[in-house]
Design an enzyme around this catalytic site. Structure first.
Site, PDB file in Angstrom:
ATOM      1  N   LYS A  13      45.724  44.393  34.000  1.00 12.00           N
ATOM      2  CA  LYS A  13      45.335  45.518  34.924  1.00 12.00           C
ATOM      3  C   LYS A  13      46.204  43.932  36.187  1.00 12.00           C
ATOM      4  CE  LYS A  13      41.358  44.549  35.580  1.00 12.00           C
ATOM      5  NZ  LYS A  13      40.798  44.207  34.157  1.00 12.00           N
ATOM      6  N   ARG A  88      35.224  48.023  41.678  1.00 11.35           N
ATOM      7  CA  ARG A  88      34.382  47.887  39.886  1.00 11.35           C
ATOM      8  C   ARG A  88      32.616  48.667  40.420  1.00 11.35           C
ATOM      9  NH1 ARG A  88      37.503  42.838  38.653  1.00 11.35           N
ATOM     10  NH2 ARG A  88      36.901  42.612  37.323  1.00 11.35           N
ATOM     11  N   ARG A 127      44.172  33.306  27.006  1.00 11.79           N
ATOM     12  CA  ARG A 127      44.490  33.185  28.388  1.00 11.79           C
ATOM     13  C   ARG A 127      45.267  31.894  29.298  1.00 11.79           C
ATOM     14  NH1 ARG A 127      43.166  37.156  32.897  1.00 11.79           N
ATOM     15  NH2 ARG A 127      41.554  36.873  32.402  1.00 11.79           N
ATOM     16  N   ARG A 160      40.655  29.834  32.546  1.00 11.30           N
ATOM     17  CA  ARG A 160      40.115  29.880  34.101  1.00 11.30           C
ATOM     18  C   ARG A 160      38.701  29.706  33.503  1.00 11.30           C
ATOM     19  NH1 ARG A 160      41.727  36.720  35.669  1.00 11.30           N
ATOM     20  NH2 ARG A 160      39.360  36.661  35.379  1.00 11.30           N
ATOM     21  N   ARG A 171      30.757  39.083  30.930  1.00 10.05           N
ATOM     22  CA  ARG A 171      31.726  40.052  31.904  1.00 10.05           C
ATOM     23  C   ARG A 171      31.959  41.992  31.179  1.00 10.05           C
ATOM     24  NH1 ARG A 171      36.823  36.211  31.874  1.00 10.05           N
ATOM     25  NH2 ARG A 171      37.736  37.910  32.432  1.00 10.05           N
TER      26      ARG A 171
HETATM   27  P1  AP5 Z   1      45.588  40.002  32.225  1.00  5.11           P
HETATM   28  O1  AP5 Z   1      46.903  40.578  32.552  1.00  5.11           O
HETATM   29  O2  AP5 Z   1      45.138  38.455  33.114  1.00  5.11           O
HETATM   30  O3  AP5 Z   1      45.055  41.118  32.116  1.00  5.11           O
HETATM   31  P2  AP5 Z   1      43.619  41.335  34.081  1.00  5.11           P
HETATM   32  O4  AP5 Z   1      43.081  42.413  33.101  1.00  5.11           O
HETATM   33  O5  AP5 Z   1      43.949  41.614  34.712  1.00  5.11           O
HETATM   34  O6  AP5 Z   1      41.827  40.104  33.152  1.00  5.11           O
HETATM   35  P3  AP5 Z   1      41.040  40.077  34.249  1.00  5.11           P
HETATM   36  O7  AP5 Z   1      40.463  39.071  33.094  1.00  5.11           O
HETATM   37  O8  AP5 Z   1      41.877  39.038  35.425  1.00  5.11           O
HETATM   38  O9  AP5 Z   1      40.114  41.153  34.532  1.00  5.11           O
HETATM   39  P4  AP5 Z   1      38.589  41.228  35.413  1.00  5.11           P
HETATM   40  O10 AP5 Z   1      39.004  42.296  35.508  1.00  5.11           O
HETATM   41  O11 AP5 Z   1      38.017  40.317  34.437  1.00  5.11           O
HETATM   42  O12 AP5 Z   1      38.995  39.502  36.162  1.00  5.11           O
HETATM   43  P5  AP5 Z   1      39.495  39.503  38.103  1.00  5.11           P
HETATM   44  O13 AP5 Z   1      40.207  38.195  38.050  1.00  5.11           O
HETATM   45  O14 AP5 Z   1      39.708  40.906  38.466  1.00  5.11           O
HETATM   46  O15 AP5 Z   1      45.652  39.869  30.674  1.00  5.11           O
HETATM   47  C1  AP5 Z   1      44.758  38.679  30.318  1.00  5.11           C
HETATM   48  C2  AP5 Z   1      45.820  37.904  29.316  1.00  5.11           C
HETATM   49  O16 AP5 Z   1      46.358  39.040  28.250  1.00  5.11           O
HETATM   50  C3  AP5 Z   1      46.856  36.981  29.584  1.00  5.11           C
HETATM   51  O17 AP5 Z   1      46.925  36.097  28.688  1.00  5.11           O
HETATM   52  C4  AP5 Z   1      48.037  37.649  29.024  1.00  5.11           C
HETATM   53  O18 AP5 Z   1      49.493  37.508  28.798  1.00  5.11           O
HETATM   54  C5  AP5 Z   1      47.511  39.144  27.918  1.00  5.11           C
HETATM   55  N1  AP5 Z   1      47.846  39.762  27.874  1.00  5.11           N
HETATM   56  C6  AP5 Z   1      48.216  41.049  29.240  1.00  5.11           C
HETATM   57  N2  AP5 Z   1      49.027  42.109  28.680  1.00  5.11           N
HETATM   58  C7  AP5 Z   1      48.912  41.843  27.398  1.00  5.11           C
HETATM   59  C8  AP5 Z   1      50.116  43.083  25.885  1.00  5.11           C
HETATM   60  N3  AP5 Z   1      50.211  44.094  26.508  1.00  5.11           N
HETATM   61  N4  AP5 Z   1      49.982  42.281  24.733  1.00  5.11           N
HETATM   62  C9  AP5 Z   1      49.838  41.323  24.508  1.00  5.11           C
HETATM   63  N5  AP5 Z   1      48.984  40.219  25.794  1.00  5.11           N
HETATM   64  C10 AP5 Z   1      48.462  40.589  27.122  1.00  5.11           C
HETATM   65  O19 AP5 Z   1      38.022  39.423  38.147  1.00  5.11           O
HETATM   66  C11 AP5 Z   1      37.349  37.982  37.998  1.00  5.11           C
HETATM   67  C12 AP5 Z   1      34.749  37.911  38.307  1.00  5.11           C
HETATM   68  O20 AP5 Z   1      35.750  38.386  39.903  1.00  5.11           O
HETATM   69  C13 AP5 Z   1      35.256  39.737  37.635  1.00  5.11           C
HETATM   70  O21 AP5 Z   1      34.191  39.037  36.424  1.00  5.11           O
HETATM   71  C14 AP5 Z   1      33.845  39.613  38.351  1.00  5.11           C
HETATM   72  O22 AP5 Z   1      32.832  38.622  38.980  1.00  5.11           O
HETATM   73  C15 AP5 Z   1      34.753  38.975  40.366  1.00  5.11           C
HETATM   74  N6  AP5 Z   1      35.495  40.390  40.740  1.00  5.11           N
HETATM   75  C16 AP5 Z   1      36.558  40.790  41.486  1.00  5.11           C
HETATM   76  N7  AP5 Z   1      37.000  41.950  41.652  1.00  5.11           N
HETATM   77  C17 AP5 Z   1      35.331  42.182  41.554  1.00  5.11           C
HETATM   78  C18 AP5 Z   1      34.526  43.866  42.487  1.00  5.11           C
HETATM   79  N8  AP5 Z   1      35.630  43.879  42.777  1.00  5.11           N
HETATM   80  N9  AP5 Z   1      33.308  43.390  42.795  1.00  5.11           N
HETATM   81  C19 AP5 Z   1      33.020  42.747  42.019  1.00  5.11           C
HETATM   82  N10 AP5 Z   1      33.256  41.250  41.497  1.00  5.11           N
HETATM   83  C20 AP5 Z   1      34.074  41.346  41.896  1.00  5.11           C
END
Ligand code: AP5
Length: 217
Positions: A13, A88, A127, A160, A171
């Protein structure tokens, strides 16, 4: 254009969102990034939220929705915005719907990035994130030019706090239980677009662009 980038942890994402920002010039609002910034600033709310996200648990809805409501009211969101990691839960999705209706806006599309679980685990485990500008890398799929150093600003890359094996597992479970039901929610509303995101970032972005062209018509 108002978009939601949807998908399990590690689906890409943030990676795809950064490309959309560059091409379309609309801001990306990542709730995960907001929480990490608040925690780094040692704010009370940030530390309260960190107790949840660092363990891989969802942060309670009442904390999340207040932050999003404030952020989407900022002037740079007038032309549209991309939500990354929000909503979410069904309750968050209902709140988003109400927020948009209040301001006469509508959600143009929800892009569901679909990736197999072993690939998600591989992406999250490898990552690396810049401690300064937040740029994201992967040790093998998207490495930085110099090991552990950001290509953009030269600062150190870190892992992270929630990319540990225990937290990744938690997660993925949280996603299946609380977030995946939104697929049906948005399917019923006719705004969901599935994207096979198992390939590399460039190939996935070609598919993202195809969906965005369709939405913009
Ligand atoms: P990346 O692009 O970072 O993936 P992502 O989908 O953004 O993954 P996140 O881990 O950031 O998502 P998340 O939803 O768990 O975390 P968030 O920060 O939103 O890519 C991941 C890796 O893969 C990278 O190394 C990249 O280089 C690689 N990659 C990407 N695309 C690729 C491809 N096509 N091929 C190969 N490699 C690739 O949230 C963190 C925490 O915050 C949550 O767990 C929760 O506790 C809290 N939180 C956030 N939002 C909410 C909400 N709305 N409600 C409640 N809690 C929340």
């Amino acid at each position: 254009m108002i978009l939601v980038l949807f998908g399990p942890p590690g689906a890409g994402k943030g990676t795809q969102g950064a490309r959309i920002v560059q091409q379309y010039g609309i801001p990306k609002i990542s709730t995960g990034e907001i929480f990490r910034d608040l925690a780094a600033a040692h704010s009370e709310l940030g530390l309260k939220a960190k107790a949840y996200w660092s363990q891989g648990k969802l942060v309670p809805d009442e904390i999340v929705v207040g932050l999003v409501r404030e952020r989407v009211a900022d002037p740079d969101c007038r032309r549209g915005f991309i939500l990354d990691g929000f909503p979410r839960t069904v309750s968050q999705a209902d709140t988003l719907q109400a927020m948009l209706e209040e301001t006469g806006k509508r959600l143009n599309g929800v892009l569901n990035l679909r990736v197999e679980e072993p690939e998600l685990i591989r992406r999250l485990s490898g990552r690396r994130t810049c401690s300064n500008c937040g740029a994201t890398y992967h040790t093998t799929a998207m490495p930085s030019r110099v090991d552990d150093i950001c290509d953009h600003c030269g600062n150190r890359l870190i892992q992270r706090a929630d990319d540990t094996p225990e937290s990744i597992h938690r997660r993925l479970v949280e996603y299946e239980e609380k977030t995946a039901p939104l697929i049906h929610y948005y399917e019923e509303r006719g705004v969901l677009y599935h994207i096979d995101a198992n390939e590399g970032p460039d190939a996935v972005y070609v598919k993202v662009q195809a969906v965005l062209r369709k939405i913009a018509c």
